[in-house]
Design an enzyme around this catalytic site. Structure first.
Site, mmCIF file in Angstrom:
data_model
loop_
_atom_site.group_PDB
_atom_site.id
_atom_site.type_symbol
_atom_site.label_atom_id
_atom_site.label_comp_id
_atom_site.label_asym_id
_atom_site.label_seq_id
_atom_site.Cartn_x
_atom_site.Cartn_y
_atom_site.Cartn_z
ATOM 1 N N ASP A 29 0.847 -1.191 0.000
ATOM 2 C CA ASP A 29 0.000 0.000 0.000
ATOM 3 C C ASP A 29 0.887 1.248 0.000
ATOM 4 O O ASP A 29 1.907 1.311 0.695
ATOM 5 C CB ASP A 29 -0.913 -0.017 1.231
ATOM 6 C CG ASP A 29 -2.073 0.940 1.110
ATOM 7 O OD1 ASP A 29 -3.219 0.489 0.969
ATOM 8 O OD2 ASP A 29 -1.829 2.169 1.165
ATOM 9 N N ASN A 86 -13.008 -3.707 2.295
ATOM 10 C CA ASN A 86 -13.920 -2.584 2.461
ATOM 11 C C ASN A 86 -14.856 -2.541 1.256
ATOM 12 O O ASN A 86 -14.416 -2.701 0.115
ATOM 13 C CB ASN A 86 -13.139 -1.267 2.554
ATOM 14 C CG ASN A 86 -12.378 -1.143 3.862
ATOM 15 O OD1 ASN A 86 -12.875 -1.535 4.912
ATOM 16 N ND2 ASN A 86 -11.173 -0.604 3.809
ATOM 17 N N GLY A 92 -15.518 3.129 3.892
ATOM 18 C CA GLY A 92 -14.387 3.961 3.466
ATOM 19 C C GLY A 92 -13.691 3.452 2.221
ATOM 20 O O GLY A 92 -12.527 3.796 1.981
ATOM 21 N N GLN A 93 -14.389 2.662 1.408
ATOM 22 C CA GLN A 93 -13.752 2.187 0.165
ATOM 23 C C GLN A 93 -13.441 3.383 -0.728
ATOM 24 O O GLN A 93 -14.333 4.176 -1.046
ATOM 25 C CB GLN A 93 -14.669 1.209 -0.572
ATOM 26 C CG GLN A 93 -13.987 0.628 -1.818
ATOM 27 C CD GLN A 93 -14.861 -0.364 -2.583
ATOM 28 O OE1 GLN A 93 -16.026 -0.571 -2.260
ATOM 29 N NE2 GLN A 93 -14.276 -0.959 -3.607
ATOM 30 N N SER A 94 -12.164 3.519 -1.097
ATOM 31 C CA SER A 94 -11.744 4.679 -1.884
ATOM 32 C C SER A 94 -11.300 4.304 -3.292
ATOM 33 O O SER A 94 -11.175 5.190 -4.141
ATOM 34 C CB SER A 94 -10.616 5.428 -1.162
ATOM 35 O OG SER A 94 -9.496 4.583 -0.989
ATOM 36 N N HIS A 99 -10.128 -5.134 -3.442
ATOM 37 C CA HIS A 99 -8.769 -5.334 -2.920
ATOM 38 C C HIS A 99 -8.844 -5.833 -1.492
ATOM 39 O O HIS A 99 -9.610 -5.322 -0.676
ATOM 40 C CB HIS A 99 -7.942 -4.042 -3.007
ATOM 41 C CG HIS A 99 -8.638 -2.817 -2.490
ATOM 42 N ND1 HIS A 99 -9.586 -2.135 -3.216
ATOM 43 C CD2 HIS A 99 -8.521 -2.153 -1.321
ATOM 44 C CE1 HIS A 99 -10.029 -1.110 -2.507
ATOM 45 N NE2 HIS A 99 -9.397 -1.100 -1.345
ATOM 46 N N LEU A 100 -8.033 -6.819 -1.222
ATOM 47 C CA LEU A 100 -7.944 -7.405 0.118
ATOM 48 C C LEU A 100 -6.761 -6.769 0.828
ATOM 49 O O LEU A 100 -5.616 -6.872 0.370
ATOM 50 C CB LEU A 100 -7.737 -8.916 -0.010
ATOM 51 C CG LEU A 100 -7.624 -9.702 1.294
ATOM 52 C CD1 LEU A 100 -8.961 -9.733 2.027
ATOM 53 C CD2 LEU A 100 -7.142 -11.129 1.005
#
Ligand code: 5GP
Ligand code: ZN
Length: 113
Positions: A29, A86, A92-94, A99-100
């Protein structure tokens, strides 16, 4: 193609990759929330887990197992780690490509914020 994670999967945007497999990619990340923070994504564009269907069942199983392999490869398997998906605004998924999150390397609070 406009999706950021599709571009990372295709190698069009650089990322620090941990796994590079036919159907899955894992990379560190950019803004880590823990000492280990890796994202595992399917190459296939799926917006989030709520958009996945039964045809993706095997792929999602491989995604989870890849998360555990990433935990082992990054040295947090035995100390403990968290896998997070998410989905949607309240989570809060942006980035709208499934994606894990693999998080570890410190004690993680529960419940999450
Ligand atoms: P979400 O909040 O959607 O569950 O997680 C998206 C994650 O993607 C965030 O943790 C964020 O730091 C990460 N991220 C966003 N843009 C990039 C990027 O360009 N490269 C990498 N490696 N991570 C990114
Ligand atoms: Zn995508």
């Amino acid at each position: 193609m406009t999706c950021l994670f599709c571009k990372i999967a295709a190698g069009e945007i650089p990322a620090n990759k941990v796994l590079d497999e036919p159907d899955l990619v894992a990379f560190h990340d950019l803004n880590p929330k823990a000492p280990v923070h890796v994202l595992v994504i399917p190459r296939e564009h799926i917006a989030n887990i709520a958009a996945a269907g039964p045809e993706q069942e095997a792929l999602l199983g491989r995604l989870l197992l890849a998360g555990a392999r990433v935990a082992a490869a990054t040295g947090v398997r035995d100390s403990g780690f968290r896998l997070v998906l998410n989905a949607g605004p309240n989570a809060g998924q942006s980035v709208d490509h499934l994606h894990l999150h693999v998080l570890g390397g410190r004690s993680l609070g529960w419940p999450p914020g």
